[in-house]
Design a protein around this motif. Structure first.
Motif, mmCIF file in Angstrom:
data_model
loop_
_atom_site.group_PDB
_atom_site.id
_atom_site.type_symbol
_atom_site.label_atom_id
_atom_site.label_comp_id
_atom_site.label_asym_id
_atom_site.label_seq_id
_atom_site.Cartn_x
_atom_site.Cartn_y
_atom_site.Cartn_z
ATOM 1 N N HIS A 75 41.818 35.740 31.608
ATOM 2 C CA HIS A 75 41.213 36.163 32.704
ATOM 3 C C HIS A 75 42.754 36.900 33.353
ATOM 4 C CE1 HIS A 75 43.732 33.155 36.241
ATOM 5 N NE2 HIS A 75 42.292 33.073 36.556
ATOM 6 N N ILE A 76 42.241 37.610 34.326
ATOM 7 C CA ILE A 76 43.062 37.986 35.041
ATOM 8 C C ILE A 76 44.125 38.329 36.507
ATOM 9 C CG2 ILE A 76 43.021 40.788 35.377
ATOM 10 C CD1 ILE A 76 40.378 41.570 33.561
ATOM 11 N N THR A 77 45.155 39.026 36.498
ATOM 12 C CA THR A 77 46.026 38.258 37.801
ATOM 13 C C THR A 77 46.852 39.332 37.831
ATOM 14 O OG1 THR A 77 47.014 35.706 37.172
ATOM 15 C CG2 THR A 77 48.024 37.260 38.791
ATOM 16 N N VAL A 78 46.129 40.124 39.178
ATOM 17 C CA VAL A 78 46.787 41.689 39.514
ATOM 18 C C VAL A 78 48.782 41.042 40.549
ATOM 19 C CG1 VAL A 78 46.542 43.233 40.562
ATOM 20 C CG2 VAL A 78 44.618 42.982 38.587
ATOM 21 N N GLU A 79 48.881 41.590 40.321
ATOM 22 C CA GLU A 79 50.367 41.414 40.816
ATOM 23 C C GLU A 79 49.849 42.679 42.220
ATOM 24 O OE1 GLU A 79 53.356 37.803 39.105
ATOM 25 O OE2 GLU A 79 53.610 39.934 39.096
ATOM 26 N N THR A 80 50.109 42.712 43.428
ATOM 27 C CA THR A 80 50.417 44.061 43.729
ATOM 28 C C THR A 80 50.299 43.400 45.056
ATOM 29 O OG1 THR A 80 48.675 45.412 45.180
ATOM 30 C CG2 THR A 80 47.662 43.531 44.779
ATOM 31 N N ALA A 81 50.796 44.415 45.661
ATOM 32 C CA ALA A 81 51.848 44.600 46.899
ATOM 33 C C ALA A 81 49.955 44.845 48.334
ATOM 34 C CB ALA A 81 52.702 45.906 47.252
ATOM 35 N N GLY A 82 49.080 45.415 48.189
ATOM 36 C CA GLY A 82 47.730 44.772 48.453
ATOM 37 C C GLY A 82 47.413 46.037 49.664
ATOM 38 N N THR A 83 48.701 47.273 49.006
ATOM 39 C CA THR A 83 48.376 48.594 50.021
ATOM 40 C C THR A 83 46.930 49.188 49.661
ATOM 41 O OG1 THR A 83 49.999 49.583 48.510
ATOM 42 C CG2 THR A 83 50.894 48.281 50.582
ATOM 43 N N ILE A 84 46.224 49.239 47.874
ATOM 44 C CA ILE A 84 45.594 49.755 47.587
ATOM 45 C C ILE A 84 43.986 48.810 47.258
ATOM 46 C CG2 ILE A 84 44.482 51.389 45.498
ATOM 47 C CD1 ILE A 84 47.686 52.087 45.302
#
Length: 214
Positions: A75-84
């Protein structure tokens, strides 16, 4: 939730309050092959993997790595700023933290180039929308210290252009100490009760303090 954290080095932003400068402002850490990272992940019994940074989406071969995690049944969680943009990356939970004006560093701290680049890059509504539409599930997590931050966060949610259920909006107190964070809770709790948002306390600081590796 017991999870394996994979932290990448490197970031396309320079948040003034960043609490992981070793992965953002001054990237460091050993170079590892994808095989070595996968081997380390598979040593743990949990199926939950959190990929974080820095900004993990700037890492070389990130989409390949996410595909390998998916093939391994994680189960994959990606923590991102959402700029890419996510592209076709398999993500179970996109934990997106759009950066508000309170994140922009001063010229004195970051230099004129980085301060301007951060301000120009920190918000990408079209990219945020792509994340919300592509990921199996998502949450929008905002770092809040003032009423102005809260109002700006609401504007960001509206700018995405699709209906966001209030429970998908998480409010996190800005601060790296219990004393500072607790000064934010009255504002955040009131906003959660009023609008149906969720409170995201910084559990690792509550348990371990602002220490590396927690």
């Amino acid at each position: 939730m017991p999870s394996v954290f994979v932290r990448t080095s490197g970031c396309n932003l320079r948040c003034t309050w960043c609490d992981t400068p070793y992965a953002s402002w001054n990237p460091e850490g050993p170079e590892m092959t994808l095989d070595a990272v996968m081997e380390a992940v598979l040593q743990h019994p949990t199926r939950f993997v959190v990929v974080t940074g820095g900004e993990p989406m700037v890492a070389k071969d990130m989409r390949n790595f996410l595909g390998r995690l998916h093939a391994a049944g994680k189960h994959i969680t990606v923590e991102t700023a959402g700029t890419i943009a996510p592209g076709d990356a398999p993500v179970d939970l996109a934990s997106i933290s759009p950066k508000l004006a309170n994140s922009t560093p001063s010229v004195e701290k970051a230099g004129a180039g980085w301060a301007a680049r951060h301000e120009e890059t920190r918000l990408q509504p079209a990219v945020l929308r792509e994340w919300l539409e592509q990921a199996r599930d998502y949450q929008l997590k905002f770092v809040i210290s003032t009423e102005t931050d809260l109002q700006e966060a609401q504007h960001v949610v509206a700018s995405i252009g699709i209906a966001v259920p209030p429970e998908k909006v998480l409010l996190m107190p800005e601060g790296v100490s219990l004393e500072v964070m607790r000064t934010r809770y009255d504002l955040l709790v009131k906003a959660c009760l009023t609008h149906g948002y969720r409170l995201s306390p910084r559990l690792h600081i509550e348990l371990f303090g602002n220490t590396r590796g927690t």
